[in-house]
Design a protein around this motif. Sequence first.
Motif, PDB file in Angstrom:
ATOM      1  N   GLU A  15     -11.221  13.430  12.357  1.00 32.82           N
ATOM      2  CA  GLU A  15     -10.169  12.423  12.417  1.00 32.82           C
ATOM      3  C   GLU A  15     -10.578  11.226  11.565  1.00 32.82           C
ATOM      4  N   LEU A  16      -9.620  10.697  10.813  1.00 36.37           N
ATOM      5  CA  LEU A  16      -9.866   9.552   9.931  1.00 36.37           C
ATOM      6  C   LEU A  16      -8.930   8.428  10.367  1.00 36.37           C
ATOM      7  N   ARG A  17      -9.462   7.501  11.149  1.00 34.62           N
ATOM      8  CA  ARG A  17      -8.615   6.507  11.813  1.00 34.62           C
ATOM      9  C   ARG A  17      -8.418   5.206  11.032  1.00 34.62           C
ATOM     10  N   ALA A  18      -9.175   5.005   9.982  1.00 34.89           N
ATOM     11  CA  ALA A  18      -9.140   3.721   9.274  1.00 34.89           C
ATOM     12  C   ALA A  18      -7.741   3.386   8.774  1.00 34.89           C
ATOM     13  N   THR A  19      -7.369   2.121   8.886  1.00 32.14           N
ATOM     14  CA  THR A  19      -6.063   1.657   8.417  1.00 32.14           C
ATOM     15  C   THR A  19      -6.174   0.745   7.201  1.00 32.14           C
ATOM     16  N   SER A  20      -7.403   0.463   6.776  1.00 30.15           N
ATOM     17  CA  SER A  20      -7.640  -0.318   5.564  1.00 30.15           C
ATOM     18  C   SER A  20      -8.831   0.299   4.842  1.00 30.15           C
ATOM     19  N   LEU A  21      -8.638   0.687   3.596  1.00 33.77           N
ATOM     20  CA  LEU A  21      -9.651   1.472   2.902  1.00 33.77           C
ATOM     21  C   LEU A  21     -10.332   0.685   1.785  1.00 33.77           C
ATOM     22  N   GLY A  22     -11.560   1.068   1.485  1.00 37.47           N
ATOM     23  CA  GLY A  22     -12.323   0.458   0.404  1.00 37.47           C
ATOM     24  C   GLY A  22     -12.246   1.300  -0.856  1.00 37.47           C
ATOM     25  N   GLU A  23     -12.745   0.779  -1.938  1.00 43.63           N
ATOM     26  CA  GLU A  23     -12.702   1.477  -3.218  1.00 43.63           C
ATOM     27  C   GLU A  23     -13.447   2.808  -3.156  1.00 43.63           C
ATOM     28  N   SER A  24     -12.779   3.885  -3.566  1.00 43.02           N
ATOM     29  CA  SER A  24     -13.356   5.238  -3.653  1.00 43.02           C
ATOM     30  C   SER A  24     -13.862   5.774  -2.313  1.00 43.02           C
ATOM     31  N   CYS A  25     -13.390   5.226  -1.223  1.00 36.51           N
ATOM     32  CA  CYS A  25     -13.999   5.544   0.083  1.00 36.51           C
ATOM     33  C   CYS A  25     -13.883   7.020   0.458  1.00 36.51           C
ATOM     34  N   TYR A  26     -12.753   7.672   0.198  1.00 36.49           N
ATOM     35  CA  TYR A  26     -12.585   9.087   0.534  1.00 36.49           C
ATOM     36  C   TYR A  26     -12.596   9.980  -0.705  1.00 36.49           C
ATOM     37  N   SER A  27     -12.998   9.440  -1.822  1.00 31.11           N
ATOM     38  CA  SER A  27     -12.990  10.192  -3.076  1.00 31.11           C
ATOM     39  C   SER A  27     -13.838  11.466  -2.968  1.00 31.11           C
ATOM     40  N   SER A  28     -13.224  12.609  -3.295  1.00 37.85           N
ATOM     41  CA  SER A  28     -13.906  13.921  -3.297  1.00 37.85           C
ATOM     42  C   SER A  28     -14.425  14.333  -1.918  1.00 37.85           C
ATOM     43  N   MET A  29     -13.912  13.742  -0.882  1.00 34.07           N
ATOM     44  CA  MET A  29     -14.451  13.957   0.469  1.00 34.07           C
ATOM     45  C   MET A  29     -14.439  15.426   0.882  1.00 34.07           C
ATOM     46  N   PHE A  30     -13.324  16.132   0.610  1.00 35.13           N
ATOM     47  CA  PHE A  30     -13.209  17.546   0.983  1.00 35.13           C
ATOM     48  C   PHE A  30     -13.073  18.446  -0.249  1.00 35.13           C
ATOM     49  N   LYS A  31     -13.453  17.953  -1.379  1.00 33.40           N
ATOM     50  CA  LYS A  31     -13.314  18.706  -2.624  1.00 33.40           C
ATOM     51  C   LYS A  31     -14.012  20.066  -2.518  1.00 33.40           C
ATOM     52  N   GLY A  32     -13.277  21.113  -2.852  1.00 31.56           N
ATOM     53  CA  GLY A  32     -13.861  22.452  -2.839  1.00 31.56           C
ATOM     54  C   GLY A  32     -14.044  23.060  -1.467  1.00 31.56           C
ATOM     55  N   CYS A  33     -13.421  22.470  -0.446  1.00 27.28           N
ATOM     56  CA  CYS A  33     -13.469  23.067   0.908  1.00 27.28           C
ATOM     57  C   CYS A  33     -12.399  24.152   0.977  1.00 27.28           C
ATOM     58  N   THR A  34     -12.738  25.324   0.520  1.00 29.45           N
ATOM     59  CA  THR A  34     -11.751  26.364   0.265  1.00 29.45           C
ATOM     60  C   THR A  34     -11.182  27.015   1.525  1.00 29.45           C
ATOM     61  N   ALA A  35     -11.769  26.765   2.695  1.00 30.30           N
ATOM     62  CA  ALA A  35     -11.237  27.334   3.934  1.00 30.30           C
ATOM     63  C   ALA A  35     -10.357  26.353   4.711  1.00 30.30           C
ATOM     64  N   LEU A  36     -10.303  25.113   4.266  1.00 28.53           N
ATOM     65  CA  LEU A  36      -9.546  24.084   4.979  1.00 28.53           C
ATOM     66  C   LEU A  36      -8.049  24.285   4.770  1.00 28.53           C
TER      67      LEU A  36
END
Length: 255
Positions: free
Chosen positions: A13-34
């Motif tokens: 779960e990602l609850r944040a309502t205010s994000l920083g620069e590049s904070c979720y960048s590439s977070m799930f990149k290449g997660c081929t089963a998601l």
Amino acid sequence: MFEGCTALVQAPELRATSLGESCYSSMFKGCTALEHAPALPSLYINRSCYAQMFSGCTSLVQAPELPATTLNDECYAAMFSGCTSLVQAPELPTVELKYRCYKQMFNGCTSLTTTPGLPATTLVEECYNEMFQRCTSLVQAPSLPATTLAQYCYSYMFNGCTSLTQAPSLPATTLAQGCYTEMFMNCTSLVQAPELPATTLAPYCYVEMFSGCSNLNHVKAVFTDISAEGCLNSWLYNVSPTGTFIKSKDATWTN
């Protein structure tokens, strides 16, 4: 954080309502089963915050809602690039765009058939660059009501969309450098080009715009001034050898 975790089936779960620069960048990149993305409730998003977040998630079938109405530079760049199972794109409600905000957002989403509305009437540099490139199942493009363009705003937008049969209207009468570069390149199912109402062209504005559209046989373009550098480079290369071309009665150039 989870890049390349090919066995990951459930995201946290990602609850944040205010994000920083590049904070979720590439977070799930290449997660081929998601298959399902987590909710993204933030209304304030920062530069590159979601860039490539789900890139290459080839099993992803459901994208999260994207409620933010204020964007930032490159915020959604390549967010779903290569999500080959994604059929429907999330809605994109904002009308105020930022530099490269949607660049490559759905690039290579080969199952995508439903696009979001794109209501912005004023564009910024490269905002839609490669947005739907190689979306080979896409039949109809979204409406593009913008009348104020920017450099390379639509470049490569539908490049390689081989099932596209209906192009959007392009109402702008004042163009910008490279604005339509390769926009419909290799759209091999496209038969009729949208009317092009601008009378004066900009540098590189139509470069390879319809190049490789092998079934394109109807073009209406009323431009009379083609003095801008490279404006028509290969713009109709490898289209149908027969068809209808309508130009202004005031045009002095030859086909």
